[in-house]
Design a protein around this motif. Structure first.
Motif, PDB file in Angstrom:
ATOM      1  N   UNK A  50     -52.244  41.097 -20.829  1.00  0.00           N
ATOM      2  CA  UNK A  50     -52.811  40.122 -19.893  1.00  0.00           C
ATOM      3  C   UNK A  50     -54.287  40.410 -19.642  1.00  0.00           C
ATOM      4  N   UNK A  51     -54.627  41.677 -19.502  1.00  0.00           N
ATOM      5  CA  UNK A  51     -56.022  42.049 -19.270  1.00  0.00           C
ATOM      6  C   UNK A  51     -56.890  41.700 -20.475  1.00  0.00           C
ATOM      7  N   UNK A  52     -56.406  42.006 -21.668  1.00  0.00           N
ATOM      8  CA  UNK A  52     -57.163  41.678 -22.886  1.00  0.00           C
ATOM      9  C   UNK A  52     -57.300  40.167 -23.033  1.00  0.00           C
ATOM     10  N   UNK A  53     -56.238  39.432 -22.750  1.00  0.00           N
ATOM     11  CA  UNK A  53     -56.267  37.968 -22.881  1.00  0.00           C
ATOM     12  C   UNK A  53     -57.271  37.345 -21.915  1.00  0.00           C
ATOM     13  N   UNK A  54     -57.512  37.976 -20.776  1.00  0.00           N
ATOM     14  CA  UNK A  54     -58.454  37.411 -19.808  1.00  0.00           C
ATOM     15  C   UNK A  54     -59.907  37.655 -20.213  1.00  0.00           C
ATOM     16  N   UNK A  55     -60.165  38.597 -21.091  1.00  0.00           N
ATOM     17  CA  UNK A  55     -61.539  38.932 -21.470  1.00  0.00           C
ATOM     18  C   UNK A  55     -62.321  37.771 -22.069  1.00  0.00           C
ATOM     19  N   UNK A  56     -61.759  37.010 -23.036  1.00  0.00           N
ATOM     20  CA  UNK A  56     -62.523  35.878 -23.579  1.00  0.00           C
ATOM     21  C   UNK A  56     -62.846  34.822 -22.514  1.00  0.00           C
ATOM     22  N   UNK A  57     -61.940  34.592 -21.559  1.00  0.00           N
ATOM     23  CA  UNK A  57     -62.215  33.621 -20.496  1.00  0.00           C
ATOM     24  C   UNK A  57     -63.370  34.100 -19.629  1.00  0.00           C
ATOM     25  N   UNK A  58     -63.398  35.394 -19.330  1.00  0.00           N
ATOM     26  CA  UNK A  58     -64.507  35.943 -18.549  1.00  0.00           C
ATOM     27  C   UNK A  58     -65.818  35.842 -19.338  1.00  0.00           C
ATOM     28  N   UNK A  59     -65.763  36.096 -20.636  1.00  0.00           N
ATOM     29  CA  UNK A  59     -66.951  35.977 -21.479  1.00  0.00           C
ATOM     30  C   UNK A  59     -67.440  34.539 -21.498  1.00  0.00           C
ATOM     31  N   UNK A  60     -66.541  33.575 -21.630  1.00  0.00           N
ATOM     32  CA  UNK A  60     -66.928  32.163 -21.654  1.00  0.00           C
ATOM     33  C   UNK A  60     -67.562  31.772 -20.331  1.00  0.00           C
ATOM     34  N   UNK A  61     -66.979  32.218 -19.233  1.00  0.00           N
ATOM     35  CA  UNK A  61     -67.529  31.899 -17.919  1.00  0.00           C
ATOM     36  C   UNK A  61     -68.937  32.460 -17.778  1.00  0.00           C
ATOM     37  N   UNK A  62     -69.120  33.686 -18.229  1.00  0.00           N
ATOM     38  CA  UNK A  62     -70.446  34.304 -18.166  1.00  0.00           C
ATOM     39  C   UNK A  62     -71.452  33.531 -19.027  1.00  0.00           C
ATOM     40  N   UNK A  63     -71.042  33.192 -20.247  1.00  0.00           N
ATOM     41  CA  UNK A  63     -71.944  32.502 -21.167  1.00  0.00           C
ATOM     42  C   UNK A  63     -72.342  31.135 -20.632  1.00  0.00           C
ATOM     43  N   UNK A  64     -71.424  30.452 -19.958  1.00  0.00           N
ATOM     44  CA  UNK A  64     -71.720  29.122 -19.416  1.00  0.00           C
ATOM     45  C   UNK A  64     -72.693  29.185 -18.248  1.00  0.00           C
ATOM     46  N   UNK A  65     -72.736  30.303 -17.518  1.00  0.00           N
ATOM     47  CA  UNK A  65     -73.626  30.410 -16.360  1.00  0.00           C
ATOM     48  C   UNK A  65     -74.893  31.201 -16.687  1.00  0.00           C
ATOM     49  N   UNK A  66     -75.022  31.710 -17.900  1.00  0.00           N
ATOM     50  CA  UNK A  66     -76.164  32.553 -18.268  1.00  0.00           C
ATOM     51  C   UNK A  66     -77.412  31.746 -18.632  1.00  0.00           C
ATOM     52  N   UNK A  67     -77.313  30.439 -18.633  1.00  0.00           N
ATOM     53  CA  UNK A  67     -78.485  29.628 -19.011  1.00  0.00           C
ATOM     54  C   UNK A  67     -79.591  29.849 -18.079  1.00  0.00           C
TER      55      UNK A  67
END
Length: 67
Positions: A50-67
């Motif tokens: 579950x922890x590993x599966x959440x990592x890509x979602x956290x990465x996507x969230x970060x990438x979307x707000x990093x602009x």
């Protein structure tokens, strides 16, 4: 590739885990695959997955707000 060193008094929670991230084009997005090897045997498999599966979602969230 990332390596995480776990130090613990209980040897079933100690060791070196390697995370390998693979990125591949997938339509209009990117498919992210994370593979973990060397996970200490005391780590609960379901919790770890579950922890590993959440990592890509956290990465996507970060990438979307990093602009």
């Amino acid at each position: 590739m990332q390596r995480a060193v776990f130090e613990a008094d209980n040897p079933s929670y100690a060791g070196v885990m390697t995370l390998t991230w693979r990125l591949a084009a997938a339509g209009d997005g990117t498919e992210v695959t994370v593979t973990a090897t060397g996970v200490p045997p005391g780590v609960d498999r379901a919790v770890h997955e579950a922890a590993i599966a959440s990592s890509p979602a956290h990465l996507a969230s970060y990438a979307e707000t990093a602009d």
